[in-house]
Design an enzyme around this catalytic site. Structure first.
Site, PDB file in Angstrom:
ATOM      1  CB  VAL A 147      -0.972   0.030   1.192  1.00  0.00           C
ATOM      2  CG1 VAL A 147      -2.156  -0.877   0.953  1.00  0.00           C
ATOM      3  CG2 VAL A 147      -0.284  -0.352   2.503  1.00  0.00           C
ATOM      4  CD  GLU A 148       4.225   1.798  -3.424  1.00  0.00           C
ATOM      5  OE1 GLU A 148       4.991   2.676  -3.869  1.00  0.00           O
ATOM      6  OE2 GLU A 148       4.528   0.596  -3.306  1.00  0.00           O
TER       7      GLU A 148
END
Length: 265
Positions: A147-148
């Protein structure tokens, strides 16, 4: 992590064990190596205090951008593990996932798969996409949720509120945990972690990107299991730059974390 690009304690073992003899042999052999690998870097950082090579267990993460990989050379170079990109969003698979998945296993290198999350698809749909493309394999390392921020993407410009981000993560992580019987790791970057207050996400181990300082400084008080310390690493068997990571513990702790019983002393 999507490509080899720029910036952003004790671990507990996952519930499943590693069962294939080539992997067990590779892990047990790594116990005998006294010196941590120190890979080259095309754009090295001048580390102060605690440097990556103070940790004995190193590994890579890869995607199609690394091209053809000689996994036997990667393992022989001192790498102890590999995380391999499998899926992205709800409709994309990495072109080289299955080649890398099979190649790493054939070389006796422990490997896990990761999913790159997009916020334009429901969490349940993305979990199903990952589960449809990554086999259940008792010898694999735990799956990873990457997740980014990707709101600059042409196909998914959304940047949800922190509460929604954490809620979607919780849905995804729960579904994948139940499917594989292993709690996924959470990979993230400094800005995403900060903006979404990911210290509020409990019960999962973290894999943290920090290419210009130790994670203890960039993620204060956050326990971590893996640290991605460069995106410009140079590893024999991989052409061009690649991400390199360390495991937070000793070699014996790595064997325990990976689910392999220590050989008698």
């Amino acid at each position: 992590m999507l490509a080899a690009c720029g910036p952003s304690r004790p671990p507990s073992p996952p519930p499943a064990t590693m069962a294939t003899s080539p992997v067990i042999a590779a892990l047990s052999a790594s116990r005998a190596v006294a010196v941590a690998p120190r890979f080259d870097d095309s754009d090295p950082w001048e580390w102060s205090a605690v440097a990556p090579w103070h940790y004995p267990v190193h590994g890579v993460d890869v995607s199609k951008y690394q091209g053809d990989i000689d996994w036997t050379r990667v393992r022989a170079s001192g790498a102890s593990f590999a995380f391999i990109k499998a899926t992205e969003g709800g409709d994309h698979t990495d072109d080289r996932f299955f080649d890398n998945w099979r190649g790493a296993a054939a070389a006796g290198l422990p490997r896990g798969a990761y999913h790159y999350y997009y916020f334009c698809r429901p969490a349940a749909e993305q979990a199903r996409w990952f589960m449809d493309h990554v086999p259940r394999d008792a010898s694999a390392l735990p799956p990873v949720l990457d997740v980014e921020w990707n709101h600059l993407s042409r196909t998914c410009p959304l940047r949800p509120a922190a509460e929604r981000v954490r809620a979607e993560m919780t849905t995804y992580l729960g579904l994948v945990t139940r499917h594989y019987g292993k709690r996924p790791l959470i990979y993230t970057t400094v800005d995403f972690y900060r903006d979404n207050e990911l210290w509020r996400v409990k019960g999962y181990q973290f894999w943290l990107r920090s290419v210009a300082d130790h994670p203890s400084n960039t993620y204060p008080e956050q326990h971590w299991t893996f640290w991605q310390y460069t995106g410009t690493g140079m590893v024999p068997g991989i052409a061009g730059d690649t991400d390199i990571n360390v495991f937070s513990g000793t070699r014996d702790e790595w064997l325990l974390w990976a689910g392999v019983a220590l050989p008698p002393t």
